[in-house]
Design a protein around this motif. Structure first.
Motif, mmCIF file in Angstrom:
data_model
loop_
_atom_site.group_PDB
_atom_site.id
_atom_site.type_symbol
_atom_site.label_atom_id
_atom_site.label_comp_id
_atom_site.label_asym_id
_atom_site.label_seq_id
_atom_site.Cartn_x
_atom_site.Cartn_y
_atom_site.Cartn_z
ATOM 1 N N GLU A 275 68.438 50.757 40.182
ATOM 2 C CA GLU A 275 67.647 49.868 39.808
ATOM 3 C C GLU A 275 68.112 48.487 39.031
ATOM 4 O O GLU A 275 67.706 47.401 39.492
ATOM 5 N N SER A 276 69.242 48.935 38.247
ATOM 6 C CA SER A 276 69.922 47.815 37.604
ATOM 7 C C SER A 276 70.446 46.949 38.727
ATOM 8 O O SER A 276 70.424 45.590 38.494
ATOM 9 N N GLU A 277 71.276 47.396 39.610
ATOM 10 C CA GLU A 277 71.671 46.625 40.684
ATOM 11 C C GLU A 277 70.780 45.927 41.545
ATOM 12 O O GLU A 277 71.035 44.668 41.854
ATOM 13 N N ARG B 274 67.674 44.792 40.576
ATOM 14 C CA ARG B 274 67.038 43.617 39.716
ATOM 15 C C ARG B 274 68.300 42.574 39.581
ATOM 16 O O ARG B 274 67.896 41.269 39.611
ATOM 17 N N LEU B 275 69.503 42.957 39.469
ATOM 18 C CA LEU B 275 70.714 41.676 39.546
ATOM 19 C C LEU B 275 70.729 40.966 40.934
ATOM 20 O O LEU B 275 70.792 39.824 40.991
ATOM 21 N N ARG C 64 71.069 59.194 36.420
ATOM 22 C CA ARG C 64 72.203 58.009 36.233
ATOM 23 C C ARG C 64 72.227 57.142 37.691
ATOM 24 O O ARG C 64 72.248 55.922 37.561
ATOM 25 N N SER D 5 69.274 54.961 38.117
ATOM 26 C CA SER D 5 69.218 53.873 36.869
ATOM 27 C C SER D 5 70.174 52.813 37.280
ATOM 28 O O SER D 5 69.820 51.331 37.222
ATOM 29 N N GLN D 6 71.105 53.076 37.736
ATOM 30 C CA GLN D 6 72.156 52.051 38.278
ATOM 31 C C GLN D 6 71.589 51.397 39.664
ATOM 32 O O GLN D 6 71.813 50.026 39.650
#
Length: 178
Positions: A51-53, A55-56, A45, A48-49
């Motif tokens: 990688e998301s951050e 990317r943003l 988790r 994943s967070q």
């Protein structure tokens, strides 16, 4: 037990201790397996967070440009100029265009939300057909004459057949010249 020699008793008690240690180790490993599974889920988790951050953050320029584009479209008023008559007039003209009758309305107090100012308009009594309401709301959301958001909407059947009546809160967003 009394017929056993001291040596047999020692072997038997050693065997019992070994079995108890084995049971303790087995219980420890099974409880640790659940902890490992939980830790693995937490790790996945977090990964994943991350990688998301990441990317943003990489898309920062894109989002800043989108913000500036939207900001440029936002209506701007002079400092100190009252905006409620402007917004009430635009809302009334769109309501009349879509056959929505507004009998009670009142503008609220201007609030600041970052760089943007918002003016809520409380419509306490409106009446119209469902299709008219949908078209009215669609045009409010997509008009170039201002930025509107319907924050709350309540309705019930009217005494007129096929009509609805109710209340809503319309929020108008704008900026002030600096």
């Amino acid at each position: 037990m009394n017929g056993m020699s001291l040596r047999e008793k020692a072997v038997l008690s050693s065997l019992g201790m070994i079995l108890l240690y084995g049971l303790a180790i087995a219980l420890w490993f099974t409880s640790q397996e659940a902890a490992w599974r939980k830790a693995a889920k937490t790790y996945e988790r977090a990964k994943s967070q991350y990688e998301s951050e990441r990317r943003l953050i990489g898309e920062k320029a894109k989002w800043n440009q989108a913000y500036e584009d939207e900001k440029a479209l936002m209506p701007t008023f002079e400092v100190g100029k009252s905006t409620d008559t402007t917004w009430l007039g635009k809302m009334d003209s769109l309501a009349a265009k879509h056959h929505i009758t507004i009998s009670q309305r009142q503008s609220g107090k201007e609030t600041e939300s970052g760089e943007v100012l918002e003016l809520p308009i409380e419509v306490k009594n409106w009446e119209g057909a469902l299709e008219s309401l949908v078209k009215f709301m669609h045009e409010l959301e997509n008009t170039d004459e201002g930025m509107f958001d319907i924050r709350s909407l309540n309705f019930k059947p009217s005494s007129k057949k096929g009509y609805l009546k109710g209340s809503f809160t319309l929020t108008c967003a704008y900026m002030r010249e600096k």
